[in-house]
Scaffold this motif. Structure first.
Motif, short mmCIF file in Angstrom:
data_model
loop_
_atom_site.label_atom_id
_atom_site.label_comp_id
_atom_site.label_asym_id
_atom_site.label_seq_id
_atom_site.Cartn_x
_atom_site.Cartn_y
_atom_site.Cartn_z
N ALA A 123 0.83 -1.20 0.00
CA ALA A 123 0.00 0.00 0.00
C ALA A 123 0.87 1.26 0.00
CB ALA A 123 -0.92 0.00 1.21
N ILE A 124 1.98 1.24 0.73
CA ILE A 124 2.89 2.37 0.75
C ILE A 124 3.49 2.60 -0.64
CG2 ILE A 124 5.11 3.19 1.64
CD1 ILE A 124 4.42 1.75 4.27
N LEU A 125 3.91 1.52 -1.29
CA LEU A 125 4.50 1.66 -2.62
C LEU A 125 3.48 2.19 -3.63
CD1 LEU A 125 6.73 -1.54 -2.86
CD2 LEU A 125 7.47 0.83 -2.66
N ARG A 126 2.25 1.73 -3.53
CA ARG A 126 1.22 2.25 -4.44
C ARG A 126 0.99 3.74 -4.21
NH1 ARG A 126 -1.31 -2.72 -3.25
NH2 ARG A 126 -2.60 -1.73 -1.65
N ASN A 133 1.77 6.68 -6.95
CA ASN A 133 0.75 7.63 -7.40
C ASN A 133 1.18 9.07 -7.15
OD1 ASN A 133 -0.88 5.49 -8.17
ND2 ASN A 133 -2.05 5.47 -6.27
N LEU A 134 1.87 9.28 -6.04
CA LEU A 134 2.33 10.63 -5.74
C LEU A 134 3.42 11.06 -6.72
CD1 LEU A 134 1.95 12.95 -3.73
CD2 LEU A 134 3.78 11.95 -2.34
N VAL A 135 4.35 10.16 -7.03
CA VAL A 135 5.39 10.47 -8.00
C VAL A 135 4.77 10.75 -9.37
CG1 VAL A 135 7.37 9.51 -9.26
CG2 VAL A 135 7.20 9.21 -6.79
N ALA A 136 3.73 10.00 -9.73
CA ALA A 136 3.06 10.22 -11.01
C ALA A 136 2.41 11.60 -11.07
CB ALA A 136 1.99 9.14 -11.22
N ASP A 137 2.09 12.17 -9.91
CA ASP A 137 1.46 13.49 -9.87
C ASP A 137 2.48 14.62 -9.80
OD1 ASP A 137 -1.10 12.49 -10.02
OD2 ASP A 137 -1.37 12.43 -7.84
N VAL A 139 3.30 10.91 1.43
CA VAL A 139 3.17 9.47 1.18
C VAL A 139 2.42 8.80 2.34
CG1 VAL A 139 4.42 7.29 0.89
CG2 VAL A 139 5.23 9.35 -0.26
N ALA A 140 2.81 9.15 3.57
CA ALA A 140 2.16 8.57 4.74
C ALA A 140 0.67 8.90 4.75
CB ALA A 140 2.82 9.07 6.02
N LEU A 189 3.37 8.95 10.04
CA LEU A 189 4.70 9.16 9.47
C LEU A 189 5.73 8.23 10.12
CD1 LEU A 189 6.48 10.78 7.54
CD2 LEU A 189 6.74 12.51 9.33
N GLY A 190 5.62 8.03 11.45
CA GLY A 190 6.54 7.12 12.12
C GLY A 190 6.43 5.70 11.61
#
Length: 264
Positions: free
Chosen positions: A68-71, A75-79, A90-91, A98-99
């Motif tokens: 789920a973190i990688l997805r 998606n964030l990098v794609a944006d 990302v968190a 975040l921790g």
């Protein structure tokens, strides 16, 4: 001594005998308990592995959460690209603290390297699936190159991040692995084409590297900069690059026409 007093003394003697046996039995039981008592330190030693195992299960990373973190990061990098993809964002996108994110990835660079591997492997697999399909070597080479190009058309920001965005050296090293894997897909088709007399004898490694370079530098760079302003212009530019690659490897005049329906 009267008979009554004699009977009274006998009862006292019997009671004392029984009481003595009782005390003796209690003392023996206490001695046995002391002999078999487990020291406090040993009790702690025996229970510690159980507590440690429970704690380890609580700390063990969850494969589902990692995915789920990688997805979310993908998606964030794609944006926004690699540079603007922050760990806090990302968190939040993954729905975790975040921790917790830092328990899975100790730094942004480590996470982005994983994103490169995760996304690039999907791109390589898509191209390889077409390259290993039916048709002549020329057809499969063109279609596998088009698969990469068409996916880049649909995800321009992500394609630019995977290819051309300025990044840290560790991420760049991961991107170089991506280039090599994709080149290997084209090498395999070119080798088959040479064996089948579909392509002339040539330096397979150099030819595949030229295809990757044409797709990365000739296609992805202009897509990201928006020099091509319309979807039709971007589409025609991608078709032209794939046709150029095909003619270079085939050594003859070849025209590439993309399929009406997307391959993947």
């Amino acid at each position: 001594m009267s008979s009554g007093k004699m009977r009274h003394l006998l009862r006292i003697a019997k009671f004392g005998l029984r009481n003595g046996k009782l005390r003796l039995g209690l003392e023996q039981a206490n001695d046995s308990a002391r002999n078999h008592r487990v020291p406090d330190g040993e009790v702690m030693a025996r229970t510690r592995p159980i507590k440690q195992a429970d704690s380890a299960r609580l700390r063990a990373p969850s494969p589902e959460r990692r995915a789920a973190i990688l997805r979310a990061a993908r998606n964030l990098v794609a944006d926004v690209g690699f540079r603007d993809a922050q760990m806090a964002a990302v968190a939040e996108a993954a729905g975790i603290a975040l921790g917790t994110l830092y328990r899975y990835f100790s730094s942004k660079a480590e996470l982005m390297i994983e994103v490169v591997g995760y996304v690039s492997q999907r791109e390589v697999d898509a191209a390889a699936g077409v390259a290993m399909g039916d048709g002549s070597a020329a057809e499969r080479l063109a279609l596998s190159a088009w698969t990469f190009a068409s996916r880049a058309l649909r995800g321009r920001k992500l394609a630019h991040a995977l290819v051309a965005e300025p990044v840290e050296p560790e991420i760049e090293a991961a991107r170089l692995k991506y280039r090599k894997k994709l080149a290997r897909v084209f090498e395999t088709v070119i080798e088959q084409g040479i064996r089948d007399k579909d392509f002339p004898l040539q330096d397979v490694h150099a030819a595949a590297s030229c295809i990757v370079g044409s797709l990365f530098e000739g296609l992805v760079g202009p897509l990201a900069s928006d020099n091509l302003t319309t979807d039709r212009e971007r589409h025609d530019h991608a078709v032209a690059i794939v046709g150029f690659c095909l003619r270079g490897v085939a050594g003859r005049n070849e025209t590439f026409t993309p399929p009406l329906r997307e391959v993947v």
